[in-house]
Design a protein around this motif. Structure first.
Motif, PDB file in Angstrom:
ATOM      1  N   TRP A   1       0.839  -1.204   0.000  1.00 11.97           N
ATOM      2  CA  TRP A   1       0.000   0.000   0.000  1.00 11.97           C
ATOM      3  C   TRP A   1       0.874   1.255   0.000  1.00 11.97           C
TER       4      TRP A   1
ATOM      5  N   HIS B   1     -10.654   2.160  -6.002  1.00  9.93           N
ATOM      6  CA  HIS B   1     -10.701   3.384  -6.811  1.00  9.93           C
ATOM      7  C   HIS B   1     -12.076   3.565  -7.458  1.00  9.93           C
TER       8      HIS B   1
ATOM      9  N   ALA C   1      -6.767  -2.529  -5.098  1.00  8.66           N
ATOM     10  CA  ALA C   1      -6.599  -1.087  -5.307  1.00  8.66           C
ATOM     11  C   ALA C   1      -7.512  -0.539  -6.403  1.00  8.66           C
TER      12      ALA C   1
ATOM     13  N   SER D   1      -3.414  -7.552  -3.979  1.00 10.39           N
ATOM     14  CA  SER D   1      -3.625  -6.248  -3.354  1.00 10.39           C
ATOM     15  C   SER D   1      -3.488  -5.133  -4.386  1.00 10.39           C
ATOM     16  N   LEU D   2      -2.506  -5.269  -5.238  1.00  8.81           N
ATOM     17  CA  LEU D   2      -2.262  -4.235  -6.247  1.00  8.81           C
ATOM     18  C   LEU D   2      -3.252  -4.304  -7.401  1.00  8.81           C
TER      19      LEU D   2
ATOM     20  N   GLY E   1      -0.093   0.828  -3.708  1.00 11.45           N
ATOM     21  CA  GLY E   1      -1.528   0.592  -3.587  1.00 11.45           C
ATOM     22  C   GLY E   1      -2.329   1.862  -3.350  1.00 11.45           C
ATOM     23  N   TYR E   2      -1.862   2.669  -2.416  1.00 12.40           N
ATOM     24  CA  TYR E   2      -2.601   3.897  -2.095  1.00 12.40           C
ATOM     25  C   TYR E   2      -2.693   4.796  -3.315  1.00 12.40           C
TER      26      TYR E   2
ATOM     27  N   ALA F   1      -7.310  -2.053   3.260  1.00 14.01           N
ATOM     28  CA  ALA F   1      -6.543  -2.814   2.270  1.00 14.01           C
ATOM     29  C   ALA F   1      -5.921  -4.047   2.910  1.00 14.01           C
TER      30      ALA F   1
ATOM     31  N   ALA G   1      -5.205   3.527  -5.767  1.00 13.17           N
ATOM     32  CA  ALA G   1      -6.593   3.620  -5.311  1.00 13.17           C
ATOM     33  C   ALA G   1      -7.077   5.057  -5.205  1.00 13.17           C
TER      34      ALA G   1
END
Ligand SMILES: Nc1ncnc2c1ncn2[C@@H]1O[C@H](COP(=O)(O)OP(=O)(O)O)[C@@H](O)[C@H]1O
Ligand SMILES: Nc1ncnc2c1ncn2[C@@H]1O[C@H](COP(=O)(O)OP(=O)(O)O)[C@@H](O)[C@H]1O
Ligand SMILES: Nc1ncnc2c1ncn2[C@@H]1O[C@H](COP(=O)(O)OP(=O)(O)O)[C@@H](O)[C@H]1O
Lengths: 112, 468, 468, 468, 112, 112
Positions: C100, C206, C202, C197-198, C104-105, C169, C108
């Motif tokens: 993340w 989004h 994410a 996760s990616l 990731g962040y 996440a 997203a």
């Protein structure tokens, strides 16, 4: 064959196992048991309810050996499990009529 | 055998040393002194949001010790010592609460001098001073009591500040218990912890966090307790391990943990609670708290993975105990840095802490041959040192900038030197004083249970209880 | 045996589908677009109360995964897998934290386009941008980056927003683990979760929560993650269960949980932590957060009792596992609805979730014959679908009303249609992508431990540890 | 054997008694009435900081019951009853949530009359009344509904107030379960708790905490629930123990707790959660909350040490169960006092509670011969009485002072008398009503499992599950 | 009567029980034990402290049967507990002199 | 000497121990076991997966006594462990060839 059943103090288990290996003992079975005997336990108190712990943790070793090895095994156990303090435990000997190894079907002496 | 009488001399020596330390870094002082210029007009006001966060943080940090640390430690001992290990954390929580109320807080957080506070808050005397109409609206000022040294003005009530700090005073000695687990007498623990809390913890907290403290004035950075809490507890633990000696059967008996799942719960609660520890050390719900929480999370994850992969590579399997130990190492290391560094620095701190603590807990300890049962020194001592020093490298100025000091405290060689002074003083003072207090305790009631009792287990011997 | 190559085609198909979806509901967009009219004057200010609540919520949601979910899941497996199961949650927590942070962040929550964000926050680049004098007073604006689409202005620092979202996440992939418990390789887990996760989490976050996300613009309602978290994890879990196959001995061996009391602790901590999850999703300490907490509590209780009585009536006894499973089902189902519905609606959602998930976990699963070990799909997938759809029925307009959209988003047929689009897109995208990622992982390291190893238990085989 | 028919008469008598009580202390009323003078201008505003703290407190108090109390109690029973004991707390949490939503809250916190509220908030009717544009900015006013009696104006939304109070309504009956642990039917528990919550808890909460309640008007002090929660649950527990009779094997079988470490975790979570209970009862994040937290911590530590040393001296060993029981006793005793006393008073309250509850749980109970399995009466009943009375001794006026009542409620003989009235009314009303409700439940489904089932254990018999 | 004592792999328990029922065996007693033998265990490492797990979890079955049933019982156990991999376990036979059912006081053959 | 092995209901353990003391039995060993027999267990259901609990918790007592005490011991156990309900358990008698007290090396009769 003889089944040697020994009740010992838990922390002596490794010592006993090590004492048996040189004699050619290749397998044994242990269980956690509680023993009642001359050795006295502690008292537990839970909010005023007192319970005397008369059963103390012990280890039971069961090992089946050819009859001619029995003396040596008894000797080895009694030495290695000995502390000289009350509660050291007992050794009992029982006759075994037959033995079989499940994996191979070998019987008696071969099975041990 | 260490002889008690030698320690008294050492103690005196130590005091002298500590008195001399500030001289080493005089150049760092002006920046802090300048901060005194900013004087708030009128009595400072409470902020309900900041107070809400500090009340919460206090609860979170208490949760770190009970049940967090209690579980973390209890999960690593053998069945016969599980309850006694939990009892250590629990009893320390109770004892230190009273010690802190009676005198600890006063020694740590009143002006006094550079080495310790005064006795104006003994028994929390005066803490209810300006309460009027129930809702006290005047915020607490942590006074420096020194001309030209700035007070620290908060936006929360003094009771909340005192309580928040109390939870730190509780966890620190509770951490030490990891070193003497499985063999210390409970009576000895009660005496030792009482003395240690007053004589070791409170003064060091004063040095570092009171505006009048010498380390604080000198510019040593310790956002949430790398020196005060972790190095302090770690070195004290090492002394305990050395003085008490190894556990009976160490190296021969199987000392595998009884129920590591407790340790996982404990480590998890430590992690969650640490948000209060680090982000709470901003003493406000603001951007700095947010950044402290962020770097705490990142460093912890990085350290856990660092230890895990180091172990996976060197021992063939990634153990659960390794992953959680790494996480705790990361939490420890980021503690002093948390309000000073950015995410990038936190990754480096985390990875370094994970790998170095892996080495110290699995190799160094065995090389040196002491028996620090649960690695109070290997994780908290070493992790604290890593973090305290790296804070001096990665500190990002704007995070600690103020009107009076517009550059804040950026990392660099000068800061690294200051950090090293903080580390060494803590190691020396805490190490020596701990030895002295152990000797006193030994003289009073003895330190260790008998060999038979140790074999039977502390649960039944000391407390008359057991788990089934 | 499913063949990997088929999936690549499916993935492409899927992307096309997703691109097409917004067209189905164009009529819903204007309301959102109109919201852009309200522009705040000057940089938005932090609110310490809101920040305090969001810091707290972040801690609460982290607690949901460690130790909450770790315990909930570990309490349902056999003794030999308890530690490995806890390790799954713990390791996922660490891995996703770094993923993340790294990307990731950014994927997203930066503007990007309707399908994913851009890379402007890679490595949290720029998140410390406006820090000055320590206390950053500028609140975070979640920018839409699109003309005529409103930004979302918060009253908290970006670090806190990023951290709060990070905990979501983290828990989402941790939920999946329930489906492959007892048999997945740890190395496979590490790789699979990183990719998932990616590539799955994410982007879906989004779509639904970024102002520029297509689902958000279309008006799909998901207050706290019915689609993003639960349906997403549920369907991914189902795919894992299908691809990995049944546990050795499934249907013949006794797979009774070793220690359900862990599961009760876990479910309880999930419940408590969920207050942060749902009420925290208001991103403020306000009336909407209060209502979200209220409906969360009511739906959870209703669902627990729903499952309990359904089981009592059909099987003769109300089991503890049933009650806690029902509670989790209720928490799941109320999640998308929590900021939109009133107490009355929450009772219906709760009862429906309790009874339907009871049926899906105890009957449907056995009918269809897959082995979703801990019912990731049966509880999270199905519960999430129930909640997402009923949100479209019970949404109460005034809760989501704004100046720009004075009617808010009331429930009704139009909204139900939008909700169905959200559900289906998540099911399809997540389902297909998960299959692809499983195939990649399988190609790299294999997915499953050997049969002998599975019999011996993952604790000792994968991690070299055990509980006694 | 107690005969059901006698109780109906007692119930009527009791109502009469309660009606008469206010007359005993008329002199205390004016101070409160005068408070009505302070009228806020315009609708009261939400404060985000106070709301943040109350949301957090609600989560903390929920955590006290699940998993706190569930673990505390489960840790004291035998293995065969561990799950059933956790289930009691969990199911009560679910049941009371719905009961409170449907009618409990309305009975407790709407104006009504001096004895109970009205039905204006049945099913939380109207609680979403002034929600507009999502973020409700109008704070809740707890209306007295009586001319010349002041309303209580808060700074939080009504939903949050309702939820906070719900968590109190949950834990109170859950405490009772300690008295009937190991032997009550689950069906009986469901029925009994539903009735008890409505007929015993809600009215007593109204008496003491609603502005219109007779005890509140009279000036009985109970900051966080000494009477409403602890004495109430304690005496109800005693009645249950008497009516159900002793456990099979009581006095002869070994009933040692299976896993006291659960009880330590539980007590720790109770302690941490109690910060929400007591400091949350300030309904704001202010100085009074800080002081409440402070005295809570101190009294708890003092009580734990009090019990511990009392046991160490009289029985030879300081038990872990003793230390945690003492802590809970201290938490109980400081509860009514928490917003009224200073640290000095809290030490006295703590020590007194620790020693007296030690005596009541270890000696009194055996002298009187009832079997209150987990000492619901011995700890909560007795601890609550100690605290309620000592509140009347140590209350410090300024903490409760307001513009309208500038002296607040200082301790003294007059206040002690009021406190005694509060204690006695609760004992009588709750005791008698509990007996009646037990008789009703017995008539409907019977109270106790069969002797064979009790021997086999409730886990398997009632819930068809076990721990291994 | 004979006491057949078998040490087997834990996951084979249900198979063994099912194999005995058709022979008319109406009761048996099992215990969790730890076995030491040719089968090697894993190594556990806790923060650098290595412990070799030489004791592996096994199940001990004790079943008392009339002497004439012993062969069949041994055969049934050895078949149903067999995997062919090391560690399958052993079967031992011990003579039982007397047996009694506590509930009824029945003895010997009747008691089983 | 004889090994008396009794399988009893767990809550009867204290009664049995108390019944043996007057006979001069100074020690015994107990283990927690699971018994399969005529007594039927409960059904456990975990999210739709049903498991019949065919193994019920029992206590196994092993006590070695001089041959001439065996009858009395059997009698004492069967009385004190008796409830009359199904599942009360069994008593088996096995011959012991030798016994030794580890602490002192005493053998046979002396060792008990
Ligand atoms: N007659 C017996 N039959 C079976 N086990 C016995 C017997 N006597 C003693 N034991 C076992 O031996 C253990 C040790 O016996 P104890 O009398 O305490 O001390 P010591 O071994 O020094 O004589 C007991 O705890 C019990 O487990
Ligand atoms: N001589 C023995 N006495 C008692 N138990 C034994 C003996 N030898 C083996 N066992 C038990 O049998 C189990 C299996 O034996 P092991 O040597 O590992 O493999 P195998 O059964 O294939 O020969 C051991 O774990 C131990 O419990
Ligand atoms: N043939 C046997 N061999 C070993 N143990 C047995 C045998 N038969 C019964 N048992 C043990 O005795 C217990 C009680 O037996 P069960 O048939 O249930 O009732 P009862 O004792 O009334 O005949 C069983 O749970 C089992 O532990």
């Amino acid at each position: 064959m003889k089944l040697i059943m020994a009740i010992i103090k838990p922390f002596k288990l490794d010592d006993v196992r090590e004492a048996l290996t040189p004699l050619g003992v290749q397998g044994l079975t242990v269980s956690e048991v509680k023993g009642f005997g001359r050795q006295k336990g502690q008292t537990e108190i839970y909010r005023g309810a007192e319970y005397h712990v008369s059963f103390l943790p012990k280890i039971k070793i069961e090992v089946v050996v050819p009859a001619d090895l029995a003396d040596q095994v008894i000797e080895a156990i009694s030495k290695s499990a000995h502390t000289g303090k009350i509660g050291d435990g007992k050794i009992f000997v029982i006759d075994i009529e037959r033995a079989m190894r499940i994996r191979t079907g070998e019987v008696d002496g071969e099975a041990l | 055998m260490i002889k008690p009488r030698n320690f008294w001399g050492l103690g005196v020596l130590l005091f002298a040393l500590v008195l001399a330390l500030p001289a080493f870094a005089d150049d760092a002082a002006p920046a802090v002194a300048a901060a005194a210029a900013a004087v708030p007009a009128g009595p400072p006001k409470l902020d309900s949001g900041d107070t809400a966060w500090m009340l919460t943080s206090t609860a979170l940090v208490l949760m770190m010790t009970i049940p967090g640390l209690a579980l973390f430690y209890a999960g690593m001992v053998r069945k016969k010592n599980v309850l006694a290990t939990m009892m250590q954390s629990f009893a320390i929580c109770c004892i230190v609460t009273l010690v802190w109320t009676v005198a600890g807080y006063s020694i740590a957080f009143t002006p006094g001098n550079a080495y310790m506070g005064d006795f104006s808050r003994i028994l929390l005397n005066g803490i209810a001073g300006h309460i009027e109409k129930g809702n006290d609206t005047i915020a607490f000022v942590l006074a420096s009591g020194i001309k030209d040294v700035a007070d620290m003005t908060t936006t929360i009530p003094e009771t909340v500040y005192m309580m928040f700090q109390m939870t730190f005073a509780i966890i620190t000695p509770a951490l030490i218990a990891g070193a003497f687990a499985d063999r210390m007498k409970f009576s000895a623990l009660c005496i030792f912890i009482t003395l240690w809390s007053l004589i070791v913890y409170a003064p060091i907290a004063h040095w570092v966090w009171a505006p009048s403290g010498w380390a604080n004035q000198m510019g040593v950075l310790d956002f949430a307790g790398g020196t005060v809490v972790h190095i302090n507890a770690g070195i004290a633990g090492l002394m305990c391990a050395l003085v008490l000696g190894k556990r009976v059967g160490y190296g021969s008996d199987n000392m595998a943990p009884y129920n590591l799942s407790y340790a996982v719960i404990g480590a998890s609660l430590l992690w969650v609670g640490w948000f209060g520890f680090n982000a709470g050390s901003a003493v406000a719900a603001n951007g700095r708290a947010g950044m402290a929480m962020t770097v705490t999370q990142i460093a912890t994850a990085a350290a856990a993975l660092g230890w895990m992969f180091a172990e996976w590579i060197t021992k063939g399997k990634p153990s659960v105990l390794g992953a959680i130990s790494g996480a705790v190492a990361g939490l420890v290391a980021i503690t002093p840095a948390s309000g000073y560094v950015l995410p990038g620095g936190s990754i480096v701190i985390g990875v370094a802490a994970g790998i170095i603590c892996f080495w110290s807990a699995t190799s160094l300890k065995h090389m040196l041959g002491y028996d620090d049962s649960l690695d109070a020194f290997g994780v908290h001592g070493i992790g604290g040192i890593v973090g305290a020093l790296l804070t001096g490298v990665f500190a990002y100025g704007p995070l600690s900038a103020t009107d009076a000091s517009p550059d804040g405290s950026p990392g660099g060689l000068a800061q690294l030197k200051l950090q090293a002074i903080g580390v060494v003083s803590t190691l020396v003072y805490s190490g020596v004083m701990t030895l002295i207090l152990l000797m006193i305790t030994k003289a009073l009631v003895g330190l260790r249970v008998g060999q038979e009792e140790e074999r039977e287990g502390l649960d039944i011997v000391l407390h008359g209880e057991q788990i089934f």
